[in-house]
Design a protein around this motif. Structure first.
Motif, short mmCIF file in Angstrom:
data_model
loop_
_atom_site.label_atom_id
_atom_site.label_comp_id
_atom_site.label_asym_id
_atom_site.label_seq_id
_atom_site.Cartn_x
_atom_site.Cartn_y
_atom_site.Cartn_z
N LYS A 1 -0.23 10.59 11.07
CA LYS A 1 -1.60 10.57 11.59
C LYS A 1 -1.64 10.52 13.12
O LYS A 1 -2.70 10.53 13.71
CB LYS A 1 -2.36 9.38 11.01
CG LYS A 1 -2.65 9.51 9.53
CD LYS A 1 -3.46 8.32 9.03
CE LYS A 1 -3.85 8.49 7.59
NZ LYS A 1 -4.99 9.37 7.41
N ASN B 1 -10.55 -0.72 12.36
CA ASN B 1 -10.50 0.64 11.86
C ASN B 1 -9.19 0.84 11.09
O ASN B 1 -8.35 -0.06 11.03
CB ASN B 1 -10.68 1.66 13.00
CG ASN B 1 -9.58 1.56 14.04
OD1 ASN B 1 -8.43 1.25 13.72
ND2 ASN B 1 -9.91 1.84 15.29
N ASP B 2 -9.04 2.01 10.49
CA ASP B 2 -7.85 2.28 9.66
C ASP B 2 -6.56 2.13 10.46
O ASP B 2 -5.57 1.59 9.95
CB ASP B 2 -7.93 3.68 9.06
CG ASP B 2 -8.98 3.78 7.97
OD1 ASP B 2 -9.45 2.73 7.49
OD2 ASP B 2 -9.33 4.92 7.59
N GLN B 3 -6.56 2.59 11.70
CA GLN B 3 -5.35 2.49 12.52
C GLN B 3 -4.99 1.02 12.77
O GLN B 3 -3.82 0.65 12.68
CB GLN B 3 -5.53 3.23 13.84
CG GLN B 3 -4.28 3.21 14.69
CD GLN B 3 -4.43 4.01 15.97
OE1 GLN B 3 -5.44 4.66 16.20
NE2 GLN B 3 -3.42 3.96 16.82
N ASP B 4 -5.97 0.20 13.08
CA ASP B 4 -5.72 -1.22 13.30
C ASP B 4 -5.17 -1.90 12.05
O ASP B 4 -4.25 -2.72 12.12
CB ASP B 4 -7.00 -1.93 13.74
CG ASP B 4 -7.49 -1.50 15.11
OD1 ASP B 4 -6.66 -1.07 15.94
OD2 ASP B 4 -8.71 -1.60 15.34
N TRP C 1 -0.57 7.96 14.89
CA TRP C 1 -0.82 6.59 15.30
C TRP C 1 0.44 5.85 15.72
O TRP C 1 0.37 4.72 16.20
CB TRP C 1 -1.49 5.80 14.18
CG TRP C 1 -2.83 6.31 13.78
CD1 TRP C 1 -3.66 7.12 14.50
CD2 TRP C 1 -3.51 6.05 12.55
NE1 TRP C 1 -4.80 7.38 13.80
CE2 TRP C 1 -4.75 6.72 12.59
CE3 TRP C 1 -3.21 5.30 11.42
CZ2 TRP C 1 -5.66 6.67 11.56
CZ3 TRP C 1 -4.13 5.25 10.40
CH2 TRP C 1 -5.34 5.93 10.47
N TYR C 2 1.60 6.44 15.51
CA TYR C 2 2.87 5.82 15.89
C TYR C 2 3.73 6.93 16.47
O TYR C 2 4.23 7.79 15.75
CB TYR C 2 3.55 5.20 14.67
CG TYR C 2 4.61 4.18 15.00
CD1 TYR C 2 4.40 2.83 14.74
CD2 TYR C 2 5.82 4.55 15.57
CE1 TYR C 2 5.36 1.89 15.02
CE2 TYR C 2 6.78 3.61 15.87
CZ TYR C 2 6.55 2.28 15.60
OH TYR C 2 7.52 1.34 15.89
N ASP D 1 -1.58 -0.78 11.54
CA ASP D 1 -0.73 -1.43 12.53
C ASP D 1 -0.46 -2.88 12.13
O ASP D 1 0.67 -3.37 12.23
CB ASP D 1 -1.37 -1.35 13.91
CG ASP D 1 -0.44 -1.83 15.00
OD1 ASP D 1 0.69 -1.29 15.10
OD2 ASP D 1 -0.83 -2.75 15.75
N MET E 1 1.58 6.37 9.40
CA MET E 1 1.06 6.23 10.76
C MET E 1 1.58 7.35 11.66
O MET E 1 0.84 7.90 12.48
CB MET E 1 1.45 4.87 11.33
CG MET E 1 0.73 3.70 10.67
SD MET E 1 1.18 2.12 11.38
CE MET E 1 0.35 2.24 12.97
#
Length: 91
Positions: free
Chosen positions: A64, A8-11, A66-67, A14, A61
């Motif tokens: 969003k 996915n976009d997050q992966d 995600w970080y 990352d 990130m």
């Protein structure tokens, strides 16, 4: 083996962030081990560009969610400044 798993976009982000950190490390090593001034300048320029790209990925990130980061307390920042200033002065 048929693996249909997709990132996915997050992966993906990352993975990109990890890759940029590794590239930065490689540029740092190259710069410190190079005796050719032209090569050092080229690597330094590339390093600065990579730092900017790394920050762009990190910032995206973070925005969003995600970080996760936390802000340092003013006292912690001052303590770190003093610590590293003292180490620098001892050198």
């Amino acid at each position: 083996m048929n693996n249909n798993a997709q990132l996915n976009d997050q992966d993906i982000m990352d993975d990109l962030l990890t890759m940029e950190k590794q590239i930065i490390s490689a540029y740092n090593t190259g710069i410190t081990e190079s005796s050719c001034q032209n090569l050092r300048q080229t690597l330094t320029s590339n390093l600065l560009e990579t730092h900017q790209l790394q920050y762009t990925i990190f910032d995206t990130m973070k925005k969003k969610g995600w970080y996760q980061t936390k802000d340092a307390q003013d006292q912690d920042v001052n303590n770190a400044k003093n610590k590293y200033s003292n180490i620098k002065n001892q050198l």
